[in-house]
Design a protein around this motif. Structure first.
Motif, PDB file in Angstrom:
ATOM      1  N   ASN A  46     138.159  86.680   7.605  1.00 16.78           N
ATOM      2  CA  ASN A  46     139.137  86.955   6.556  1.00 16.78           C
ATOM      3  C   ASN A  46     138.656  88.054   5.615  1.00 16.78           C
ATOM      4  O   ASN A  46     139.422  88.946   5.231  1.00 16.78           O
ATOM      5  CB  ASN A  46     139.418  85.665   5.779  1.00 16.78           C
ATOM      6  N   LEU A  47     137.371  88.036   5.263  1.00 14.72           N
ATOM      7  CA  LEU A  47     136.812  89.062   4.381  1.00 14.72           C
ATOM      8  C   LEU A  47     136.745  90.422   5.066  1.00 14.72           C
ATOM      9  O   LEU A  47     136.868  91.465   4.422  1.00 14.72           O
ATOM     10  CB  LEU A  47     135.406  88.649   3.922  1.00 14.72           C
ATOM     11  N   THR A  48     136.568  90.413   6.382  1.00 12.70           N
ATOM     12  CA  THR A  48     136.460  91.671   7.135  1.00 12.70           C
ATOM     13  C   THR A  48     137.814  92.344   7.311  1.00 12.70           C
ATOM     14  O   THR A  48     137.898  93.560   7.489  1.00 12.70           O
ATOM     15  CB  THR A  48     135.832  91.403   8.515  1.00 12.70           C
ATOM     16  N   LEU A  91     140.287  96.887  11.728  1.00  9.09           N
ATOM     17  CA  LEU A  91     138.873  96.614  11.472  1.00  9.09           C
ATOM     18  C   LEU A  91     138.436  95.237  11.956  1.00  9.09           C
ATOM     19  O   LEU A  91     137.363  95.093  12.546  1.00  9.09           O
ATOM     20  CB  LEU A  91     138.569  96.746   9.974  1.00  9.09           C
ATOM     21  N   ALA A  92     139.229  94.201  11.722  1.00  8.87           N
ATOM     22  CA  ALA A  92     138.818  92.842  12.068  1.00  8.87           C
ATOM     23  C   ALA A  92     139.149  92.462  13.504  1.00  8.87           C
ATOM     24  O   ALA A  92     138.376  91.782  14.173  1.00  8.87           O
ATOM     25  CB  ALA A  92     139.467  91.843  11.104  1.00  8.87           C
ATOM     26  N   ILE A  93     140.295  92.923  14.012  1.00 11.53           N
ATOM     27  CA  ILE A  93     140.770  92.410  15.292  1.00 11.53           C
ATOM     28  C   ILE A  93     139.898  92.850  16.467  1.00 11.53           C
ATOM     29  O   ILE A  93     139.670  92.075  17.403  1.00 11.53           O
ATOM     30  CB  ILE A  93     142.250  92.806  15.519  1.00 11.53           C
ATOM     31  N   VAL A  94     139.381  94.083  16.447  1.00 11.23           N
ATOM     32  CA  VAL A  94     138.551  94.534  17.570  1.00 11.23           C
ATOM     33  C   VAL A  94     137.232  93.755  17.640  1.00 11.23           C
ATOM     34  O   VAL A  94     136.848  93.288  18.723  1.00 11.23           O
ATOM     35  CB  VAL A  94     138.320  96.053  17.509  1.00 11.23           C
ATOM     36  N   MET A 114     141.724  83.094  13.690  1.00  9.07           N
ATOM     37  CA  MET A 114     140.842  83.690  14.695  1.00  9.07           C
ATOM     38  C   MET A 114     139.378  83.382  14.395  1.00  9.07           C
ATOM     39  O   MET A 114     138.592  83.074  15.291  1.00  9.07           O
ATOM     40  CB  MET A 114     141.059  85.201  14.755  1.00  9.07           C
ATOM     41  N   GLY A 115     139.000  83.464  13.126  1.00 10.23           N
ATOM     42  CA  GLY A 115     137.627  83.138  12.761  1.00 10.23           C
ATOM     43  C   GLY A 115     137.313  81.676  13.011  1.00 10.23           C
ATOM     44  O   GLY A 115     136.235  81.333  13.524  1.00 10.23           O
ATOM     45  N   VAL A 125     126.423  87.695  17.459  1.00 12.72           N
ATOM     46  CA  VAL A 125     127.583  88.395  18.021  1.00 12.72           C
ATOM     47  C   VAL A 125     128.559  88.792  16.919  1.00 12.72           C
ATOM     48  O   VAL A 125     129.123  89.890  16.933  1.00 12.72           O
ATOM     49  CB  VAL A 125     128.287  87.505  19.068  1.00 12.72           C
ATOM     50  N   GLY A 126     128.769  87.894  15.976  1.00 10.10           N
ATOM     51  CA  GLY A 126     129.657  88.172  14.848  1.00 10.10           C
ATOM     52  C   GLY A 126     128.904  88.675  13.642  1.00 10.10           C
ATOM     53  O   GLY A 126     129.315  88.439  12.495  1.00 10.10           O
ATOM     54  N   GLY A 127     127.803  89.387  13.888  1.00 11.81           N
ATOM     55  CA  GLY A 127     126.967  89.864  12.786  1.00 11.81           C
ATOM     56  C   GLY A 127     127.697  90.758  11.806  1.00 11.81           C
ATOM     57  O   GLY A 127     127.371  90.792  10.615  1.00 11.81           O
ATOM     58  N   LEU A 128     128.708  91.482  12.289  1.00  9.62           N
ATOM     59  CA  LEU A 128     129.496  92.332  11.386  1.00  9.62           C
ATOM     60  C   LEU A 128     130.198  91.475  10.339  1.00  9.62           C
ATOM     61  O   LEU A 128     130.223  91.826   9.146  1.00  9.62           O
ATOM     62  CB  LEU A 128     130.526  93.131  12.178  1.00  9.62           C
ATOM     63  N   PHE A 129     130.751  90.352  10.772  1.00 11.01           N
ATOM     64  CA  PHE A 129     131.404  89.437   9.834  1.00 11.01           C
ATOM     65  C   PHE A 129     130.388  88.874   8.839  1.00 11.01           C
ATOM     66  O   PHE A 129     130.692  88.691   7.659  1.00 11.01           O
ATOM     67  CB  PHE A 129     132.077  88.291  10.588  1.00 11.01           C
ATOM     68  N   VAL A 130     129.188  88.601   9.337  1.00  8.46           N
ATOM     69  CA  VAL A 130     128.121  88.082   8.473  1.00  8.46           C
ATOM     70  C   VAL A 130     127.751  89.115   7.407  1.00  8.46           C
ATOM     71  O   VAL A 130     127.591  88.788   6.229  1.00  8.46           O
ATOM     72  CB  VAL A 130     126.884  87.699   9.311  1.00  8.46           C
ATOM     73  N   LEU A 131     127.617  90.375   7.824  1.00  5.81           N
ATOM     74  CA  LEU A 131     127.273  91.437   6.880  1.00  5.81           C
ATOM     75  C   LEU A 131     128.331  91.591   5.798  1.00  5.81           C
ATOM     76  O   LEU A 131     128.003  91.773   4.613  1.00  5.81           O
ATOM     77  CB  LEU A 131     127.109  92.764   7.633  1.00  5.81           C
TER      78      LEU A 131
END
Length: 361
Positions: free
Chosen positions: A193-195, A201-204, A274-275, A294-300
């Motif tokens: 949600n934050l991404t 940006l988020a869906i890919v 999705m998250g 794998v979801g490190g971008l979301f973590v960042l």
């Protein structure tokens, strides 16, 4: 549903193809994609007719958004939920409790996000559901699904935590595992949600993560492959590959309409769902830590918000020009496509690192 046609394969040999998980996963991808392509334009027209001014834009956000995002409707996650539900119900083995647990969480979080988006649109303000109410709803549903997943698992290891790169290490957390599972599901939901702040940006990254977990679910659910790779075997998880196939198809279909300049935003309807789906599947397959890689971008993106808030409250200073992280780069003058594509590249690199954990033991 179509899975049950395989029982007539004695009379019609061609029906035996419905037994194959790979075939049904491909069918789920195409079904969800078709649903998005067929119903997407109609859903967008309907959303536009109900949202005269589109999604409310934050006054304190990047100035360019007031020009480029104004008037774009939200709640596009509805088409994704339709695609995921259609692809899963049509192609999955519906006797699988894991499929139902993940689908219930996904649709439940989607409903919660829809309520949040609805309030934003009707009130013409970027604040929807109160944060506490939204969190209570997320935690409550995740707790029920977490208990459901534990109940479906093998009593000998259903509350154990597995670690990547270590083939034999399992730590039994007991009933604390339920709290951990809730943290994973709620955390993944809010991280996506934050991404979700720029077109595509988020869906890919969601599609990339779903692709990785499609393979993980298939391997973890297969006794032969899991033994060869020395990863923890969880019987029945292979069927989640069908669900993930539907998620990938729905995501690609949504991206068609969300590509810059976006015709529609997924909103909390899509991002929370999705998250949450990725978090639930990580819990089922016992690859929770791998999801963080794998979801490190979301973590960042999530960490950037935490750091920003903590720094401002403790020192009165901001670390970033704006949080989440993608807005920081917007404020620095990066073009939106540059940010989006570079973040996609980061997501792909992290996905490859996550995949390496399957072999490096």
């Amino acid at each position: 549903m179509l899975y049950y046609l395989a029982q007539f394969s004695d009379q019609f040999g061609a029906l035996n193809v419905f037994r194959y998980l790979t075939f049904r996963t491909g069918g789920a991808v195409m079904t969800a994609l078709l649903v998005a392509f067929v119903f997407g334009p109609r859903i967008i027209r309907w959303l536009r007719s109900r949202q005269t001014n589109g999604q409310p834009i934050r006054d304190d956000g990047p100035e360019s958004h007031l020009l480029t995002k104004q008037g774009t409707p939200t709640m596009g996650g509805v088409m994704m939920l339709l695609g995921v539900a259609a692809g899963t119900l049509l192609w999955a083995d519906l006797s699988s409790g894991y499929v139902w647990a993940v689908l219930v969480l996904t649709l439940g979080y989607g409903g919660l996000g829809f309520a949040d988006d609805y309030l934003k649109v009707t009130r013409r303000h970027h604040g929807g559901l109160p944060g506490r109410s939204k969190l209570i709803g997320q935690v409550g549903l995740a707790t029920l699904v977490g208990i459901w997943i534990v109940w479906l698992g093998d009593p000998s290891d259903n509350t154990s935590l597995a670690f990547p790169f270590l083939k034999d290490l399992l730590i039994d957390l007991g009933w604390v595992y339920i709290a951990f599972a809730v943290f994973v599901m709620v955390g993944a939901s809010n991280a996506v949600n934050l991404t979700d702040g720029l077109d595509g940006l988020a869906i890919v990254p969601v599609i990339i993560a779903a692709g990785v977990f499609t393979l993980i679910a298939y391997l973890v659910g297969n006794a032969v492959f899991s033994n060869y790779l020395q990863i923890h075997h969880v019987p029945g998880t292979g069927e989640l590959a069908v669900f993930l196939g539907a998620l990938i198809g729905a995501g690609i279909g949504f991206l068609w309409f969300n590509a810059p300049p976006a015709m529609v935003f997924m909103g909390d309807t899509g991002s929370l769902a999705m998250g949450g789906a990725l978090g639930a599947i990580a819990v089922v397959t016992k690859h929770e830590i791998v999801l963080a890689i794998v979801g490190g971008l979301f973590v960042l993106e999530t960490i950037s918000v935490i750091v920003q808030v903590a720094s401002f409250k403790l020192t009165g200073k901001r670390v970033f020009r704006m949080a989440p992280l993608h807005h920081h780069f917007e404020k620095k003058g990066w073009a939106e496509p540059t940010i989006v594509i570079r973040f996609w590249i980061i997501a792909m690199i992290l996905a490859l690192i996550g995949l390496s954990t399957l072999k490096l033991r």
